[in-house]
Design a protein around this motif. Structure first.
Motif, PDB file in Angstrom:
ATOM      1  N   GLY A  38    -115.940 -41.388 -57.837  1.00  0.00           N
ATOM      2  CA  GLY A  38    -115.930 -41.561 -58.912  1.00  0.00           C
ATOM      3  C   GLY A  38    -116.719 -42.453 -59.745  1.00  0.00           C
ATOM      4  N   TRP A  39    -117.113 -43.676 -59.085  1.00  0.00           N
ATOM      5  CA  TRP A  39    -118.155 -44.655 -59.477  1.00  0.00           C
ATOM      6  C   TRP A  39    -119.466 -44.047 -59.509  1.00  0.00           C
ATOM      7  N   ALA A  40    -119.826 -43.473 -58.384  1.00  0.00           N
ATOM      8  CA  ALA A  40    -121.100 -42.989 -58.147  1.00  0.00           C
ATOM      9  C   ALA A  40    -121.374 -41.828 -59.343  1.00  0.00           C
ATOM     10  N   VAL A  41    -120.580 -41.076 -59.905  1.00  0.00           N
ATOM     11  CA  VAL A  41    -120.316 -40.023 -60.899  1.00  0.00           C
ATOM     12  C   VAL A  41    -120.614 -40.842 -62.187  1.00  0.00           C
ATOM     13  N   VAL A  42    -120.114 -41.823 -62.530  1.00  0.00           N
ATOM     14  CA  VAL A  42    -119.905 -42.666 -63.670  1.00  0.00           C
ATOM     15  C   VAL A  42    -121.311 -43.015 -63.931  1.00  0.00           C
ATOM     16  N   VAL A  43    -121.654 -43.846 -62.757  1.00  0.00           N
ATOM     17  CA  VAL A  43    -123.041 -44.545 -62.861  1.00  0.00           C
ATOM     18  C   VAL A  43    -124.175 -43.404 -62.846  1.00  0.00           C
ATOM     19  N   GLY A  44    -124.045 -42.535 -62.480  1.00  0.00           N
ATOM     20  CA  GLY A  44    -124.916 -41.238 -62.478  1.00  0.00           C
ATOM     21  C   GLY A  44    -125.141 -40.798 -63.831  1.00  0.00           C
ATOM     22  N   CYS A  45    -123.854 -40.570 -64.548  1.00  0.00           N
ATOM     23  CA  CYS A  45    -123.721 -40.060 -66.148  1.00  0.00           C
ATOM     24  C   CYS A  45    -124.760 -41.099 -66.786  1.00  0.00           C
ATOM     25  N   LEU A  46    -124.340 -42.276 -66.695  1.00  0.00           N
ATOM     26  CA  LEU A  46    -124.901 -43.383 -67.498  1.00  0.00           C
ATOM     27  C   LEU A  46    -126.596 -43.325 -67.439  1.00  0.00           C
ATOM     28  N   VAL A  47    -126.993 -43.144 -66.071  1.00  0.00           N
ATOM     29  CA  VAL A  47    -128.241 -43.249 -65.837  1.00  0.00           C
ATOM     30  C   VAL A  47    -129.197 -41.798 -66.534  1.00  0.00           C
ATOM     31  N   LEU A  48    -128.143 -40.687 -66.508  1.00  0.00           N
ATOM     32  CA  LEU A  48    -128.716 -39.587 -66.959  1.00  0.00           C
ATOM     33  C   LEU A  48    -128.904 -39.355 -68.638  1.00  0.00           C
ATOM     34  N   LEU A  49    -127.657 -40.243 -69.346  1.00  0.00           N
ATOM     35  CA  LEU A  49    -127.531 -40.417 -70.560  1.00  0.00           C
ATOM     36  C   LEU A  49    -128.396 -41.563 -71.302  1.00  0.00           C
ATOM     37  N   MET A  50    -128.957 -42.444 -70.507  1.00  0.00           N
ATOM     38  CA  MET A  50    -129.783 -43.597 -70.986  1.00  0.00           C
ATOM     39  C   MET A  50    -131.031 -43.328 -71.876  1.00  0.00           C
ATOM     40  N   PRO A  51    -131.684 -42.099 -71.269  1.00  0.00           N
ATOM     41  CA  PRO A  51    -132.973 -41.795 -72.148  1.00  0.00           C
ATOM     42  C   PRO A  51    -132.536 -41.161 -73.539  1.00  0.00           C
ATOM     43  N   ILE A  52    -131.603 -40.445 -73.497  1.00  0.00           N
ATOM     44  CA  ILE A  52    -131.257 -39.955 -75.104  1.00  0.00           C
ATOM     45  C   ILE A  52    -130.491 -41.017 -75.944  1.00  0.00           C
ATOM     46  N   ALA A  53    -129.974 -41.937 -75.212  1.00  0.00           N
ATOM     47  CA  ALA A  53    -129.522 -43.018 -75.918  1.00  0.00           C
ATOM     48  C   ALA A  53    -130.666 -43.997 -76.670  1.00  0.00           C
ATOM     49  N   ALA A  54    -131.608 -44.123 -75.919  1.00  0.00           N
ATOM     50  CA  ALA A  54    -132.836 -45.064 -76.090  1.00  0.00           C
ATOM     51  C   ALA A  54    -133.529 -44.245 -77.161  1.00  0.00           C
ATOM     52  N   ILE A  55    -133.544 -42.732 -77.035  1.00  0.00           N
ATOM     53  CA  ILE A  55    -134.380 -42.210 -78.064  1.00  0.00           C
ATOM     54  C   ILE A  55    -133.830 -42.174 -79.707  1.00  0.00           C
ATOM     55  N   ILE A  56    -132.341 -42.058 -79.528  1.00  0.00           N
ATOM     56  CA  ILE A  56    -131.592 -42.136 -80.714  1.00  0.00           C
ATOM     57  C   ILE A  56    -131.532 -43.533 -81.269  1.00  0.00           C
ATOM     58  N   GLY A  57    -131.553 -44.690 -80.392  1.00  0.00           N
ATOM     59  CA  GLY A  57    -131.616 -45.807 -81.008  1.00  0.00           C
ATOM     60  C   GLY A  57    -133.144 -46.247 -81.522  1.00  0.00           C
ATOM     61  N   TRP A  58    -134.083 -45.650 -80.947  1.00  0.00           N
ATOM     62  CA  TRP A  58    -135.361 -45.877 -81.416  1.00  0.00           C
ATOM     63  C   TRP A  58    -135.554 -45.152 -82.596  1.00  0.00           C
TER      64      TRP A  58
END
Length: 65
Positions: A38-58
């Motif tokens: 579960g922790w691995a999936v949570v961290v992996g999802c955060l890493v996968l969603l980080m570029p999308i969040a960065a683009i929206i923030g930018w």
């Protein structure tokens, strides 16, 4: 189709999470038990969603000029 997509996302997020957590723990993290999976999936999802969040923030930052 939804089952296949969900399975692929979970496996991809798990692999990425195991790599990140293994790197942070010096290689001792395996991610095989239920809690560690579960922790691995949570961290992996955060890493996968980080570029999308960065683009929206930018985009929000750039629109305020």
């Amino acid at each position: 189709m939804d089952f296949i997509f969900d399975f692929l996302i979970n496996v991809l997020a798990h692999r990425i999470g195991v790599c990140v957590l293994g790197f942070l723990s010096g290689g001792s993290f395996k991610g095989e038990s239920g809690y560690a999976w579960g922790w691995a999936v949570v961290v992996g999802c955060l890493v996968l969603l980080m570029p999308i969040a960065a683009i929206i923030g930018w985009l929000i930052f750039a629109s305020g000029r």
